[in-house]
Design a protein around this motif. Structure first.
Motif: not given
Length: 85
Positions: A65-75
């Motif tokens: 899960a990614s969004q330009s201004s935040q760190s990606a959340v990866i599972e």
């Protein structure tokens, strides 16, 4: 299926990786747009469908899960963690 909850703003995207590499565009993927929940945050889902022969070849599937201004959340889910049928 990958579910992401309690995100903000609404422009997060979900993407898939097989064995750490971006999944091919030829794979069957479906994504929902961000859905606004009662708490003012968003949720998303994405489904990846793999043919059985390809599933047997991969060691892991990752949802990011990614969004330009935040760190990606990866599972990551390793195939050997799944029950065989």
């Amino acid at each position: 299926m990958c579910l992401a909850n309690k995100g903000f703003p609404s422009d997060w995207t979900l993407s898939w990786k097989l064995d750490g590499s971006s999944s091919s565009s030829s794979l069957e993927q479906s994504r929902s747009p961000g859905v606004l929940q009662n708490d003012g945050l968003y949720s998303w889902s994405s489904t990846l469908r793999l043919p059985a022969d390809q599933w047997r070849k991969v060691g892991s599937v990752t949802c990011e899960a990614s969004q330009s201004s935040q760190s990606a959340v990866i599972e990551t889910l390793r195939r050997n963690q799944c029950s065989q049928s």
